[in-house]
Design a protein around this motif. Structure first.
Motif, short mmCIF file in Angstrom:
data_model
loop_
_atom_site.label_atom_id
_atom_site.label_comp_id
_atom_site.label_asym_id
_atom_site.label_seq_id
_atom_site.Cartn_x
_atom_site.Cartn_y
_atom_site.Cartn_z
N THR A 1 -0.93 5.90 -8.13
CA THR A 1 -1.09 6.92 -7.09
C THR A 1 -0.89 6.37 -5.68
O THR A 1 -0.79 7.14 -4.73
CB THR A 1 -2.50 7.54 -7.16
N ARG A 2 -0.78 5.04 -5.55
CA ARG A 2 -0.69 4.46 -4.22
C ARG A 2 0.56 4.91 -3.45
O ARG A 2 0.47 5.18 -2.24
CB ARG A 2 -0.72 2.93 -4.32
N PRO A 3 1.75 5.03 -4.07
CA PRO A 3 2.91 5.50 -3.30
C PRO A 3 2.69 6.89 -2.71
O PRO A 3 3.10 7.16 -1.58
CB PRO A 3 4.04 5.50 -4.33
N ILE A 4 2.04 7.78 -3.47
CA ILE A 4 1.76 9.12 -2.95
C ILE A 4 0.78 9.04 -1.80
O ILE A 4 0.95 9.70 -0.77
CB ILE A 4 1.21 10.01 -4.08
N GLU A 5 -0.25 8.21 -1.97
CA GLU A 5 -1.23 8.05 -0.90
C GLU A 5 -0.57 7.49 0.35
O GLU A 5 -0.83 7.94 1.47
CB GLU A 5 -2.35 7.13 -1.36
N ARG A 6 0.32 6.50 0.16
CA ARG A 6 1.00 5.90 1.30
C ARG A 6 1.94 6.90 1.95
O ARG A 6 2.06 6.93 3.18
CB ARG A 6 1.79 4.66 0.85
N PHE A 7 2.60 7.72 1.14
CA PHE A 7 3.49 8.75 1.68
C PHE A 7 2.70 9.73 2.55
O PHE A 7 3.13 10.10 3.65
CB PHE A 7 4.17 9.49 0.53
N GLU A 8 1.52 10.13 2.07
CA GLU A 8 0.68 11.04 2.85
C GLU A 8 0.18 10.37 4.13
O GLU A 8 0.09 11.02 5.18
CB GLU A 8 -0.51 11.50 1.99
N GLU A 9 -0.11 9.08 4.05
CA GLU A 9 -0.51 8.35 5.26
C GLU A 9 0.62 8.33 6.28
O GLU A 9 0.38 8.53 7.49
CB GLU A 9 -0.92 6.93 4.89
N ASP B 1 8.63 -2.24 -8.64
CA ASP B 1 8.11 -2.42 -7.29
C ASP B 1 6.59 -2.26 -7.25
O ASP B 1 5.89 -3.01 -6.56
CB ASP B 1 8.75 -1.41 -6.33
N LEU B 2 6.08 -1.28 -7.97
CA LEU B 2 4.63 -1.07 -8.02
C LEU B 2 3.94 -2.28 -8.64
O LEU B 2 2.90 -2.74 -8.16
CB LEU B 2 4.31 0.18 -8.84
N ARG B 3 4.52 -2.79 -9.71
CA ARG B 3 3.94 -3.94 -10.40
C ARG B 3 3.96 -5.17 -9.49
O ARG B 3 2.97 -5.93 -9.42
CB ARG B 3 4.72 -4.20 -11.68
N THR B 4 5.06 -5.37 -8.79
CA THR B 4 5.17 -6.53 -7.90
C THR B 4 4.18 -6.43 -6.75
O THR B 4 3.56 -7.42 -6.36
CB THR B 4 6.60 -6.64 -7.35
N ALA B 5 4.02 -5.22 -6.20
CA ALA B 5 3.12 -5.03 -5.06
C ALA B 5 1.66 -4.96 -5.47
O ALA B 5 0.78 -5.05 -4.63
CB ALA B 5 3.51 -3.75 -4.31
#
Length: 299
Positions: free
Chosen positions: A212-220, A203-207
């Motif tokens: 670290t982006r999933p963690i950043e998005r989770f915090e957002e 999923d990370l590769r496709t997006a």
């Protein structure tokens, strides 16, 4: 390909225009007609007109391939659309994600081109996948890229197998030192935990996200949720506290229990006027105190 003379225009279009999309009837490079006549939608016309750089978002079955084919053949027939006197298939870069989609594009483009010379040129035209085109660039310039020109491209199946094997080995190697890895395996088992990690990597590769982006998005999202709760929580808590007070007044209480109600009411009023952390703690303590002496009749 970008139209000549355009200064970074960007426009978003949505091609989800029909539940049952139909082929578009447009003049092709040689003047042939589509096998199934259909008037293009406004969104399709905007793409085919090619009057600026476009970012097109479209769901499955919305007509993306047909529209791209019509744009391709129109550029061949009307090179002035891109500010050129003539354009051949080798000068149009057409990329997609899968080999199957690339083959479909080639077949549809070929069906709309009657000129045998153009068809011959189409055989070597860059209608391919992103990774296929990148591989051709690297093979043409291996010294500049600093790689062995005999490199190969992993198949999708081989890539999935390598990813799965890597996640399993990584989890196993960290069981003794990484609490998160150990907990994941204890809760899910090695097979399920490694499968979920592999899916996350895909999923990370496709997006196109960083690690670290999933963690950043989770915090957002947490911050968004905190702001949303801040607007409704005081009202909800006040309503629940008032209901608790009403229940306490109506129920059978000891004399000591009744003595706790005024402090609770005062704490509730203080928290309602200023829902700070201190007022919340005071309200919580005031609520607990009378609950120790409440008496409820048997059901």
């Amino acid at each position: 390909m970008t139209p000549a003379g355009r200064a970074n225009p960007e426009e978003q279009l949505d091609l989800d225009f029909a539940l049952e999309p139909m082929p578009i009837d447009l003049d092709t490079a040689g003047g042939a007609e589509s096998s199934a006549a259909h008037t293009p939608s406004d969104e399709q016309r905007a793409v085919i007109a090619f009057q600026g750089d476009l970012v097109v978002t479209a769901g499955a079955g919305s007509g993306k391939t047909r529209t791209l084919v019509d744009l391709y053949t129109r550029i061949l027939a009307e090179p002035e659309l891109v500010g050129a006197e003539s354009v051949g298939p080798r000068e149009i870069l057409c990329l997609t994600f899968t080999e199957r989609a690339a083959r479909e594009l080639q077949e549809r483009i070929r069906a709309g081109i009657p000129d045998p010379d153009v068809l011959r040129e189409l055989e070597t035209a860059p209608v391919t996948t992103f990774h296929g085109w990148c591989a051709s660039l690297l093979r043409d310039h291996p010294l500049e890229a600093g790689i062995d020109p005999r490199f190969g491209i992993l198949s999708e199946e081989a890539a999935d197998e390598l990813l799965h094997r890597t996640t399993v080995e990584t989890l196993r190697s960290r069981l003794a030192t990484d609490p998160a890895a150990r907990q994941a395996v204890e809760l899910l088992g090695l097979r399920e935990a490694s499968g979920r990690i592999a899916a996350l990597v895909r999923d990370l590769r496709t997006a196109g996200w960083s690690r670290t982006r999933p963690i950043e998005r989770f915090e957002e999202r947490l911050a968004e949720l905190e702001r949303a709760i801040a607007g409704v929580l005081p009202e909800r808590v006040a309503s629940a506290a008032a209901a608790l007070l009403a229940a306490a007044r109506s129920g059978p209480l000891t004399s000591n229990g009744r003595a706790y109600l005024p402090p609770y009411e005062e704490a509730l009023r203080a928290w309602t006027s200023d829902p700070s952390a201190g007022a919340e703690d005071a309200l919580r303590e005031a609520a607990r105190a009378p609950s120790r002496t409440w008496r409820f009749p048997d059901a």
